[in-house]
Motif scaffolding. Structure first.
Motif, PDB file in Angstrom:
ATOM      1  N   SER A   3       0.840  -1.198   0.000  1.00  0.00           N
ATOM      2  CA  SER A   3       0.000   0.000   0.000  1.00  0.00           C
ATOM      3  C   SER A   3       0.873   1.245   0.000  1.00  0.00           C
ATOM      4  N   VAL A   4       0.273   2.367  -0.273  1.00  0.00           N
ATOM      5  CA  VAL A   4       0.982   3.646  -0.212  1.00  0.00           C
ATOM      6  C   VAL A   4       1.377   3.955   1.232  1.00  0.00           C
ATOM      7  N   ASP A   5       0.552   3.532   2.182  1.00  0.00           N
ATOM      8  CA  ASP A   5       0.887   3.735   3.601  1.00  0.00           C
ATOM      9  C   ASP A   5       2.197   3.030   3.958  1.00  0.00           C
ATOM     10  N   TRP A   7       4.570   2.317   1.834  1.00  0.00           N
ATOM     11  CA  TRP A   7       5.612   3.097   1.140  1.00  0.00           C
ATOM     12  C   TRP A   7       5.986   4.326   1.974  1.00  0.00           C
ATOM     13  N   ASP A   8       4.977   5.038   2.455  1.00  0.00           N
ATOM     14  CA  ASP A   8       5.222   6.253   3.253  1.00  0.00           C
ATOM     15  C   ASP A   8       6.023   5.937   4.519  1.00  0.00           C
ATOM     16  N   LYS A   9       5.692   4.807   5.139  1.00  0.00           N
ATOM     17  CA  LYS A   9       6.387   4.410   6.368  1.00  0.00           C
ATOM     18  C   LYS A   9       7.873   4.158   6.087  1.00  0.00           C
ATOM     19  N   GLU A  10       8.177   3.445   4.987  1.00  0.00           N
ATOM     20  CA  GLU A  10       9.575   3.151   4.670  1.00  0.00           C
ATOM     21  C   GLU A  10      10.305   4.403   4.181  1.00  0.00           C
ATOM     22  N   PHE A  11       9.594   5.295   3.538  1.00  0.00           N
ATOM     23  CA  PHE A  11      10.196   6.562   3.105  1.00  0.00           C
ATOM     24  C   PHE A  11      10.641   7.365   4.333  1.00  0.00           C
ATOM     25  N   GLN A  12       9.820   7.381   5.355  1.00  0.00           N
ATOM     26  CA  GLN A  12      10.170   8.086   6.588  1.00  0.00           C
ATOM     27  C   GLN A  12      11.376   7.429   7.262  1.00  0.00           C
ATOM     28  N   GLU A  13      11.413   6.079   7.239  1.00  0.00           N
ATOM     29  CA  GLU A  13      12.569   5.357   7.795  1.00  0.00           C
ATOM     30  C   GLU A  13      13.852   5.761   7.066  1.00  0.00           C
ATOM     31  N   LEU A  14      13.769   5.860   5.745  1.00  0.00           N
ATOM     32  CA  LEU A  14      14.933   6.260   4.954  1.00  0.00           C
ATOM     33  C   LEU A  14      15.389   7.664   5.354  1.00  0.00           C
ATOM     34  N   PHE A  59       0.158   8.885  -7.571  1.00  0.00           N
ATOM     35  CA  PHE A  59       1.467   8.266  -7.784  1.00  0.00           C
ATOM     36  C   PHE A  59       2.467   9.250  -8.378  1.00  0.00           C
ATOM     37  N   GLN A  60       1.988  10.265  -9.047  1.00  0.00           N
ATOM     38  CA  GLN A  60       2.880  11.320  -9.527  1.00  0.00           C
ATOM     39  C   GLN A  60       3.505  12.044  -8.335  1.00  0.00           C
ATOM     40  N   VAL A  61       2.709  12.247  -7.299  1.00  0.00           N
ATOM     41  CA  VAL A  61       3.204  12.888  -6.073  1.00  0.00           C
ATOM     42  C   VAL A  61       4.291  12.022  -5.420  1.00  0.00           C
ATOM     43  N   LEU A  62       4.057  10.698  -5.338  1.00  0.00           N
ATOM     44  CA  LEU A  62       5.074   9.793  -4.779  1.00  0.00           C
ATOM     45  C   LEU A  62       6.366   9.881  -5.581  1.00  0.00           C
TER      46      LEU A  62
END
Length: 600
Positions: free
Chosen positions: A27-29, A31-38, A92-95
């Motif tokens: 899910s995008v959620d 993705w967002d969680k791992e992006f924050q981890e990065l 997805f363009q925003v991601l």
């Protein structure tokens, strides 16, 4: 528009024909969680600046660098692939925009790494590798960096070069804007006699028209447009070549050619011998043009006749599943293991098959170390689409093997090797199709298709390579490159390559000004060397030579663990010799014999 021809929305495509990106993130959620981890982890890289003085610190840095890089690449792949499914989907363009912006920031965190490694000696690194066995895996990477030490400038000079990089890119940007945005070519007639605005996008359709006046008119209009701006375009290309020479001199290379080839340890003779070998075999291209002239029933063969299909066949509708079966039969000589991986890709969601509204055009293979090697298609039921699937799966299976058998830092492969696996698949496919075709006309068509592949990928790209060599050497020797000089070089090359059976129209002298590859120095020869290496692999596999398949799979498994020349040589293809290119030219000659035999 009939219902079956109407372009579907994404949600109307059957799931079995879509790639499975949920295996990257559910899910995008997530993705967002791992992006924050990065974003929390990556800044720690900066803490190692000035600290890479012991094996322990270097090892710590390498482990953190791998962890953050793998996470960043996985995030990027998900965002880009989801965006490509439907470019109109703003979510997805925003991601995609978020991760792209962050990647530039991430790069700045590790900018110190190469300069600090360059401050170390090879002796020190070898001693630390012997002391800490975990560092052994990075030995080739370190040596590759240290090899460039003679060409790395002082910190202040490197900063200066970085600050003017935008200015040095200006010629390419000017050419891009001029040829894609500002230039106009007027109108031309289509096959029905309608006035149509001519542009680079539709030119290929006109020059392939069976109506000779249509292709001649488009040819003259297009090159007339370039001729009108030849002085500006000559100044742009000349400035780009001067930039190559400036950079080479500043970094203490003997020439711009050495600067382009030496980082990948490719001997200059590989380039120069390729040009020499093609020049020694131009009679084959002359023979092909003579045959094509006969097939087209022309009294005179002009440059605008070169791309028109010589053989007409009815368009064949090939269902995707049938295309898969054709490819599997063609790839059968590669053995059960390779076919098993191919089928796994088809069954397990590697491939996004059909067009839908908003989907990115074209085709590609893309993935990261921790994702599947995904394939984007826009399958349209033509023979070309079957070839495209074989080609892109060649890339993906190359990536699959590289990632399975190489550690992260060596899983990628150089451009010199990149097209080999995809082209090997294509070579096996076209060979299978020719050998198993009973319809005479279709067989002629397929033979001509392979001839055209070799003409455009080997002969034409090496003509480009020779042009690059001549133009760079002219400026390196202090000879200016005016529009007149560039026109003269290009026209003479076309006359030499195409021979006496071709009328080399004066308009073609401006063609050099169309080609954006000339702004990426000494790049195009790799299309020809890649094709030659692939032909060599395909030939040995089809002949059933001892260990041919295992050697080929050894190439696929090698990734970027060594320099490309060594990787290919270890697999039995010596690109420092002329043999692979000569083998391709022998195949060209064999196809010419087949064509002559069929049309008698």
């Amino acid at each position: 528009m009939s219902e079956d021809k109407k372009l579907k929305n994404r949600n109307e495509i059957d799931e079995s024909y879509k790639w499975d990106i949920s295996k990257v993130y559910s899910s995008v959620d997530e993705w967002d969680k791992e992006f924050q981890e990065l974003k929390d982890e990556a800044p720690k890289l900066k803490e190692y600046s000035g600290q890479l003085k012991t094996g322990e610190k270097i090892l710590e840095y390498m482990k953190l660098s791998e962890k953050t890089s793998r996470k960043a690449e996985k995030l990027m792949i998900y965002a880009h692939l989801r965006s490509d499914e439907d470019t109109a989907n703003s979510k997805f363009q925003v991601l995609k925009d978020k991760i792209d912006a962050y990647l530039a920031e991430l790069g700045s965190y590790s900018a110190f790494f190469v300069p600090e490694i360059l401050e170390l000696t090879e002796e020190f690194l070898i001693k630390e590798i012997d002391r800490i066995p975990e560092l052994k895996i990075y030995e080739f990477l370190f040596k590759d960096i240290l090899k460039e030490k003679p060409h790395v400038l002082t910190k202040e000079m490197e900063e200066l070069m970085a600050s003017v990089s935008d200015c040095l890119d200006a010629p390419s940007n000017i050419h891009n804007l001029l040829t894609n945005a500002d230039m106009t070519f007027g109108t031309t007639n289509d096959d029905e006699g309608n006035d149509v605005e001519l542009n680079e996008g539709n030119y290929s359709t006109f020059v392939r028209s069976k109506n000779r006046s249509v292709r001649e008119n488009a040819f003259k209009k297009l090159y007339g447009g370039y001729k009108a701006l030849e002085n500006t375009l000559a100044a742009s290309l000349s400035a780009s070549i001067k930039n190559d020479i400036f950079s080479a001199k500043t970094r203490k290379y003997s020439s711009a050619l050495e600067q382009a080839l030496k980082p990948n340890d490719i001997p200059l003779d590989v380039y120069k011998n390729s040009v020499k070998t093609i020049n020694e075999n131009l009679s084959l291209l002359h023979r092909y043009i003579k045959l094509k002239k006969k097939l087209l029933k022309l009294d005179e063969m002009h440059m605008y006749d070169l791309y028109v299909p010589a053989i007409d066949v009815p368009k064949e509708h090939i269902e995707y599943e049938k295309g898969i079966e054709i490819i599997k039969k063609a790839l059968n000589p590669l053995g059960e293991e390779y076919l098993g991986i191919f089928q796994e890709g088809i069954d397990n969601g590697w491939v996004d098959v059909y067009q839908n509204k908003g989907k990115r055009s074209g085709a590609y293979s893309w993935g990261s170390y921790d994702t599947m090697p995904y394939v984007l298609l826009n399958y349209n039921f033509q023979q070309h689409d079957v070839s495209t699937l074989a080609h892109e799966m060649g890339h993906s299976i190359h990536s699959y093997y590289s990632r399975k058998f190489q550690p992260y830092f060596y899983a990628g492969y150089t451009i010199f090797c990149a097209e080999v696996a995809s082209t090997t698949n294509e070579a096996l496919l076209i060979h299978y199709l020719i050998e198993n075709e009973n319809d005479k006309n279709k067989k002629l068509y397929l033979i001509n298709e392979e001839l055209e592949q070799i003409r455009t990928t080997v002969f034409r790209q090496l003509m480009f390579a020779e042009f690059e060599l001549l133009t760079h050497e002219s400026l390196e020797n202090g000879e200016p490159l005016s529009a007149e000089a560039l026109n003269s070089i290009w026209l003479d090359l076309n006359k030499k390559y195409h021979g006496d059976h071709m009328i080399v129209d004066q308009e073609i002298e401006s063609e050099w000004s169309r080609i954006p590859h000339f702004y990426n120095d000494f790049y195009v020869y790799q299309y020809a060397t890649g094709y030659a290496a692939a032909s060599s692999f395909a030939n040995s596999i089809l002949k059933g030579e001892k260990d041919a398949v295992e050697k080929y799979k050894g190439f696929l498994k090698s990734g970027g663990s060594d320099y490309p020349i060594n990787i290919l040589k270890n697999a039995g293809v010596d690109m420092t010799s002329s043999k692979p290119l000569e083998a391709t030219l022998e195949r060209f000659n064999e196809l010419l014999d087949m064509l002559e035999k069929e049309i008698k």
